[in-house]
Design a protein around this motif. Structure first.
Motif, PDB file in Angstrom:
ATOM      1  N   GLY A  18     -51.741  15.598   5.181  1.00 17.92           N
ATOM      2  CA  GLY A  18     -52.837  16.499   4.844  1.00 17.92           C
ATOM      3  C   GLY A  18     -54.111  16.269   5.622  1.00 17.92           C
ATOM      4  N   ARG A  19     -54.132  15.321   6.532  1.00 22.64           N
ATOM      5  CA  ARG A  19     -55.350  15.036   7.283  1.00 22.64           C
ATOM      6  C   ARG A  19     -55.354  15.851   8.577  1.00 22.64           C
ATOM      7  N   PRO A  20     -56.441  16.547   8.897  1.00 23.68           N
ATOM      8  CA  PRO A  20     -56.503  17.291  10.166  1.00 23.68           C
ATOM      9  C   PRO A  20     -56.433  16.343  11.358  1.00 23.68           C
TER      10      PRO A  20
END
Length: 320
Positions: A210-212
């Motif tokens: 979920g981390r860009p």
């Protein structure tokens, strides 16, 4: 008076037969641990309840000349008083000398050697010893202790523990195939209550999810492939043909077809109508292809007509 009271109490006893321990046979589907798919099948499960847990000896299919039965033994250690009246199971730390004595007792007559390689399955680190019998049977004895880390104990939980022992001997399997059972077995039971959880806290989720700026591609597997395949295929015995010998009769030798020798001498081709040669001319080729053919003239015999046989042979037509 004391003797009379004791005599009176003895006469009032029922005299019923009772079991000295709580061991019983349970169905295979109630086993607290299962071998991997394709592994040795379960023969029987004997359960022994203790005051501080439960112990099961899961007998496995055995195909070996080494005395003894293959088994998967699991011990669940939990709260004291879980099964009152049965006594507590004693717990001892795993030591080098003690575990080797267990291996020799489980596999009698086989020289067992402890592996010094660090190994780890889905439940944590484990170790094993292996050996080979005089008749070529391969044996392993594996052990594992499933317990949460010491840091989790400071939170007043995760105090449970599971002890696992595996004894396998097979005359058709290799050490690597038997070792696959230690990687693929499954614990199907646990202890009630979070305080007695023997597996510890579940691992945290990967921080990259979920981390860009952290793409995840389809070919990036989160787990490496298993180094060993579960189970093993039995080796089919080779079928050897036997020759039956009868007294006074020799076995018939196999007939080998005789090969004809290659043709030798000159090759005679068929007459070629387009060559302009007479019918009585026959081309004879020598043995080598490089030599030029030579043409020879031979007289072809004339076959007389049936009308020219006997008295009719004096006719003018037959005298030509």
């Amino acid at each position: 008076m004391a003797v009379l009271a004791a005599f009176t109490a003895g006469c009032q006893s029922t005299g019923n037969v009772r079991h000295l321990n709580s061991s019983e046979t349970v169905p295979a589907e109630n086993a607290l641990a299962l071998p991997p798919p394709g592994g040795p099948s379960i023969v029987s499960v004997v359960e022994h309840k203790r005051g501080n847990g439960t112990e099961q000896i899961i007998s496995l299919y055995t195909s070996s000349s080494v005395p003894g039965q293959n088994f998967l033994k699991v011990q669940f250690f939990g709260a004291s008083g879980a099964n009152p009246g049965t006594g507590n199971a004693s717990y001892q730390m795993i030591s080098e000398s003690g575990i080797i004595r267990e291996a020799f007792a489980a596999v009698p007559g086989v020289q067992m050697t402890r592996s010094t390689t660090y190994l780890q399955n889905s439940y944590g680190p484990f170790a094993y010893a292996s050996g080979e019998s005089g008749l070529g049977d391969t044996c392993i004895y594996g052990w594992q202790q499933i317990r949460s880390s010491r840091s989790a104990h400071t939170q007043a939980r995760n105090f449970g523990m599971i002890q696992v022992r595996l004894r396998l001997c097979d005359r058709r399997a290799t050490e690597r195939q038997l070792l696959g059972i230690m990687y693929g077995y499954t614990i199907t039971g646990t202890l009630d209550g979070e305080i007695w959880n023997p597996f510890g806290d579940p691992p945290r989720v990967d921080t990259t999810l979920g981390r860009p700026g952290n793409p995840i591609y389809p070919d990036q597997g989160g787990y490496r492939n298993m180094p060993l395949a579960f189970g093993y295929e039995p080796i089919r015995p080779e079928i050897q043909s036997r020759v039956v010998r009868v007294r006074g009769v020799q076995p018939k030798a196999e007939e080998v077809p005789t090969q004809l020798p290659p043709p030798t001498g000159p090759r005679v081709p068929l007459p070629d109508a387009t060559s302009g040669l007479p019918v009585q001319g026959i081309s004879v080729l020598p043995a080598t292809d490089q030599a030029q053919p030579r043409t020879t003239t031979a007289t072809i015999p004339t076959v007389p007509s049936p009308d020219c046989i006997g008295d009719s042979a004096m006719t003018a037509a037959c005298q030509r």
